[in-house]
Design a protein around this motif. Sequence first.
Motif, short mmCIF file in Angstrom:
data_model
loop_
_atom_site.label_atom_id
_atom_site.label_comp_id
_atom_site.label_asym_id
_atom_site.label_seq_id
_atom_site.Cartn_x
_atom_site.Cartn_y
_atom_site.Cartn_z
N ILE A 113 -6.96 4.20 -5.72
CA ILE A 113 -5.78 4.05 -6.57
C ILE A 113 -4.59 4.81 -5.98
CG2 ILE A 113 -4.78 4.67 -8.81
CD1 ILE A 113 -7.59 4.13 -10.01
N ASN A 114 -4.81 6.05 -5.60
CA ASN A 114 -3.71 6.87 -5.11
C ASN A 114 -3.17 6.36 -3.78
OD1 ASN A 114 -3.96 8.50 -7.35
ND2 ASN A 114 -5.19 10.06 -6.32
N SER A 157 -1.48 2.83 -4.29
CA SER A 157 -0.24 2.98 -5.05
C SER A 157 0.88 3.51 -4.16
CB SER A 157 -0.46 3.93 -6.23
OG SER A 157 -1.40 3.42 -7.15
N SER A 158 0.54 4.47 -3.30
CA SER A 158 1.55 5.06 -2.42
C SER A 158 2.11 4.04 -1.44
CB SER A 158 0.93 6.24 -1.65
OG SER A 158 1.85 6.74 -0.69
N GLY A 168 -5.15 1.65 -12.99
CA GLY A 168 -4.58 2.82 -12.35
C GLY A 168 -3.42 2.49 -11.43
N ILE A 169 -3.56 1.43 -10.64
CA ILE A 169 -2.48 1.06 -9.73
C ILE A 169 -1.27 0.56 -10.51
CG2 ILE A 169 -1.82 -0.62 -7.95
CD1 ILE A 169 -4.63 -0.28 -6.80
N THR A 209 -10.51 6.90 -7.52
CA THR A 209 -9.23 7.63 -7.61
C THR A 209 -8.52 7.63 -6.27
OG1 THR A 209 -10.06 9.03 -9.40
CG2 THR A 209 -8.17 9.84 -8.15
N ASN A 213 4.27 1.32 -3.18
CA ASN A 213 5.61 1.79 -3.54
C ASN A 213 6.50 1.94 -2.32
OD1 ASN A 213 5.34 1.87 -6.35
ND2 ASN A 213 4.38 3.89 -6.30
N ALA A 258 -0.33 1.49 -13.41
CA ALA A 258 0.30 2.66 -14.01
C ALA A 258 1.19 3.40 -13.02
CB ALA A 258 -0.76 3.61 -14.56
N ASN A 259 0.87 3.29 -11.73
CA ASN A 259 1.63 4.01 -10.70
C ASN A 259 2.70 3.17 -10.02
OD1 ASN A 259 -0.06 6.22 -11.10
ND2 ASN A 259 -1.43 5.70 -9.41
N THR A 260 2.74 1.88 -10.30
CA THR A 260 3.63 0.98 -9.54
C THR A 260 4.47 0.08 -10.43
OG1 THR A 260 1.89 -0.71 -9.38
CG2 THR A 260 2.00 0.92 -7.59
N ASP A 261 4.72 0.48 -11.66
CA ASP A 261 5.51 -0.34 -12.58
C ASP A 261 4.88 -1.72 -12.79
OD1 ASP A 261 7.50 1.70 -12.78
OD2 ASP A 261 8.38 0.98 -10.91
#
Length: 503
Positions: free
Chosen positions: A254-255, A258-259, A299-300, A251, A262, A302-305
């Motif tokens: 992923i977080n 992803s940050s 997961g990534i 997790t 973006n 889902a967070n980054t289009d």
Amino acid sequence: MKKIQKEIKIHNVKLDCLNFRRHAGRMLPLTVAAAIVFGVMFPSSGQVIQTVGPLTWSVQNGLLQINSERHRDFSFAYQMQSASNVTGPWNSNAGTEVILSEDDTNWLVQTSIPMTAGSGFFRLQATPPSPGSQIPQPPNLIEGVKFKPLDDEFSNSVSPQMDTGAIDGQNPTNLQTYAQAAAGLVSNGINTVVLKYETQDDLPAGVNPSQRDAELISMITALKAANPNFRVYLWERRWLQQGGSSNGGGTKFINGMSSIINQIRTAEVDDVLKGICVIENNLENTTDVLAHAVGIVQGINANTDNWLTNKSFFMPGAGMGAYFVGIDKANPDFFNEMSQQVGYFAFTFKFFQSQPTSVCSLGALNPAWNANLGSGTSDSQVAWLRSVMGMADLENYINANRAAYPNLANVIYWGDSGDGLIVMSQTNIQAVHKLLVEDNGWTGSFFDMAYCALSATGNDRTKYALTVDPVTHAIAKNVANNDKNTMPVWDEWQRWNWISPGY
């Protein structure tokens, strides 16, 4: 099948594609008169490619093998393609590639394509990138160096994150701006780097994640300015379990990734960001390796289009990256699942034994690792890696899936700054190179770091591809001998992708 080899030299012609036709068991080059087949054609943008030649081809053991030059700066996207007839459709899925040699401008690449009845025509397709387009970088063509942050660099708004490894030596990062460091890489033929995304837990006191992220974006921006086709990857050292229990590492990866992805997208430089890597997952078996790999990319995305769908994701073996036992049976649907999430995938192999059994059960293999890889011949070490560390299972897995998933069934070598070639014996180096590159054609690699001061000595000099003169700030290839005293450091780094590097 008797080897057939012919050299083709084409003078005063700029070619977009070269086509070959199978005829009566032989390979015949088609003449320029057969223009619709041979192809004296140009990309739609009007740009042209320099003559591809000399270009050699041969037929061995049912494979068409073609050697061709490719630009190392990725100014063209190359594919060896096959088709059942001259009008196509052209297919690049069947080919595998290895690097035979290189200079500062080009690679000499050998492409092997099965000589099947449905693949009677062949061409080397070269197309320049359209503005903003993505040129693919197959894992086998990765030839990267690494950047690693210094404790005092995150708050430096001028100099990039480059580490000499020295405690008291002169820091070359203070001798260059981001733009100068990026230009030095490009001018010396380095067009692929992997930048470290430091975990929040490991940031030095007084440094916050925003400073870390700003530095990464500054460096990526400078690299893109130096070469719009530069290739940048991000890596993070992230344990995904500890002591047999989940530690939330998946997790956190992923977080964090992803940050930063973006933010890089917002800065409009993600076109040169080609992918991300987990390093040292500390997992205890290959079932968990595959499960975490799929979960992370889902997961990534889902967070980054769905950013990863045309990018790369790399996952190491279990432990610290060298354990692959049972991977060929762990998840029969893995490559299909991964194909829906990423453009490219590769397993990374790192020559590094497990952490102690208190944090990873694979530590039980460490005494055998030391005994078998601390002595013996390169052949005996290869045999041990195959039988005990599961490299034979990995070979079976890749070979069984390569034809169906050529962009996913890949392996690349990963060497850290502190536990790469400098802590491997010469026999270890020869064994790993034989296993990965010579026996399997897994030529992709990341190891060594970019810059050290010209005055550095010892391992502060022998694990860096380039030097910086503290007085003139001049950048040059590192011509000092490696720690084994067998060849210059630059040659050791550059030759990893070669089938016969002379190690």
